[in-house]
Design an enzyme around this catalytic site. Structure first.
Site, short mmCIF file in Angstrom:
data_model
loop_
_atom_site.label_atom_id
_atom_site.label_comp_id
_atom_site.label_asym_id
_atom_site.label_seq_id
_atom_site.Cartn_x
_atom_site.Cartn_y
_atom_site.Cartn_z
CG ASN A 81 4.10 6.94 5.45
OD1 ASN A 81 4.27 6.18 6.39
ND2 ASN A 81 4.42 6.64 4.21
CG HIS A 130 -2.44 7.41 5.62
ND1 HIS A 130 -1.27 7.85 5.04
CD2 HIS A 130 -2.55 6.09 5.29
CE1 HIS A 130 -0.71 6.85 4.38
NE2 HIS A 130 -1.45 5.78 4.52
CG HIS A 165 -3.40 5.39 0.28
ND1 HIS A 165 -3.61 4.07 -0.04
CD2 HIS A 165 -2.55 5.38 1.34
CE1 HIS A 165 -2.94 3.29 0.78
NE2 HIS A 165 -2.28 4.06 1.64
CE1 TYR A 198 -3.65 -0.47 -1.28
CE2 TYR A 198 -5.36 1.19 -1.02
CZ TYR A 198 -4.39 0.36 -0.48
OH TYR A 198 -4.17 0.38 0.88
CG ASP A 220 3.81 -0.22 4.36
OD1 ASP A 220 3.67 0.84 3.68
OD2 ASP A 220 3.21 -0.41 5.43
CD GLN A 231 5.63 4.17 2.55
OE1 GLN A 231 6.57 4.96 2.75
NE2 GLN A 231 5.43 3.12 3.33
CD GLU A 286 0.79 5.30 0.04
OE1 GLU A 286 0.56 6.05 1.02
OE2 GLU A 286 0.99 4.07 0.16
#
Length: 345
Positions: free
Chosen positions: A80, A106, A176, A178, A248, A283, A310
């Protein structure tokens, strides 16, 4: 069962290996020693057909060239954002690499997702490790990290992330990945419902770093204590949604220790993802600015084609004394767990 195959090479010629973890029912996960990346996860839908529900690429070259989306990456040294790419620890200020306007994101220009890690297979677990030297991307201390992936017989993928440092430093590691539970190539995830066990979230300032306020979710699009479709919230007329371009944001997960933080469900496929973690925050990034690109099997990826969940420490925690600490001292051991458990609705 774990098998390994070549996954090409990096631009500088380093070989990349893909590990295929499969359980007795045929569900599988694939992880790379490049970036400790989670490349794919296939689980059965309500008809029994396997669907790969994790966005990814087919070659090592693509992961290098399209790393801006951090698809499947293990991000660090600090996941982050860190405001203005700097922090003060024990009276000394450290300047980090700024790779998102003025902020550090990150892990910096070359974070953990852009290295080939050492690897080993320990029973039913794939283990990746690397040593991050003192000064890498501006961070103090030599940090040794270890990440393990285990696929269980009941279709849960367990990640354990560990670290130790020879000097005071900060550490915040997460996946991370998706997710699109209708299939990685199935379009946007707006119909997915999300439930989060949190009564507060961290508000964003104009630079997308938290402003220090831990705000109540009540009466806002961030109240996901009861599951609601992502598309109901990500375009809501709310100042925080407008600031993030959608979701986000970091939710403050209730409780401590390993506990369930969130449940994501795809009504079409019937697949559910239950996320448990030891981390204090979650997150949620609804892929608002995911680049348009070609993914695995020529799939079309782009904004909102996947959602990242996350589990991590709070963003910019090192600069916010009211947030849970992400500081690691010599002699301490960083240990966090993330479990992605798949089932059917």
């Amino acid at each position: 069962m774990i098998t390994a195959r070549s996954f090409g090479t990096t631009a500088d010629g380093a070989p990349v290996t893909c590990f295929h973890l499969e359980n007795s029912s045929g569900a599988w996960a694939e992880v790379l020693d490049y970036g400790a990346i989670l490349r794919g996860v296939a689980v059965p839908d309500r008809t029994g057909r396997l669907r790969d529900v994790c966005l990814g690429f087919d070659t090592a070259k693509e992961y290098q060239e399209k790393h801006q989306g951090y698809l499947g990456a293990l991000v660090g040294r600090c996941a982050n954002r860190i405001r203005d790419a700097r922090f003060t620890l024990d009276g000394r200020t450290y300047t980090l690499a700024a790779n998102e306007r003025n902020n550090h994101l990150h892990g910096g220009v070359r974070g953990f997702d852009q290295y080939v890690w050492d690897h080993s297979v320990e029973g039913d677990t794939v283990v990746f490790s690397r040593t991050s030297p003192n000064g890498e991307e501006g961070y103090p201390g030599t940090l040794k990290v270890r990440v393990s992936y285990t696929l269980t017989e009941d279709n849960a993928l367990r990640l354990v992330v560990e670290g130790e440092s020879d000097a005071d430093t900060v550490i915040n590691l997460t996946s991370h990945a998706y997710w699109n539970l209708n299939g990685h190539d199935a379009g946007d995830v707006g119909s997915h419902t999300l439930c989060i066990d949190a009564i507060a979230f961290t508000e964003l300032a104009s630079d997308n770093c938290p402003n220090g306020t831990i705000a109540s979710v009540v009466g806002s699009p961030f109240d996901l204590r009861t599951a609601r479709p992502l598309e109901e919230g990500w375009d809501a007329d709310h100042p925080q949604i407008r600031q993030g371009g959608g979701y986000d944001h970091n939710w403050a997960i209730r409780g401590t220790g390993l506990r369930r933080a969130a449940v994501l469900t795809a009504p079409e496929s019937g697949i559910t993802l239950s996320l448990s973690t030891t981390q204090p925050g979650l997150q949620v990034y609804s892929g608002n600015f995911l680049p348009v690109m070609t993914g695995k099997g020529d799939a079309h990826y782009g904004p909102r084609r996947g959602v990242a969940l996350e589990a991590q420490g709070f963003p910019n925690a090192v600069n916010q004394p009211g947030f849970p600490s992400v500081v690691l001292r010599p002699g301490e051991r960083y240990h966090q767990e993330i479990i992605f458990a798949f089932g059917l609705d």
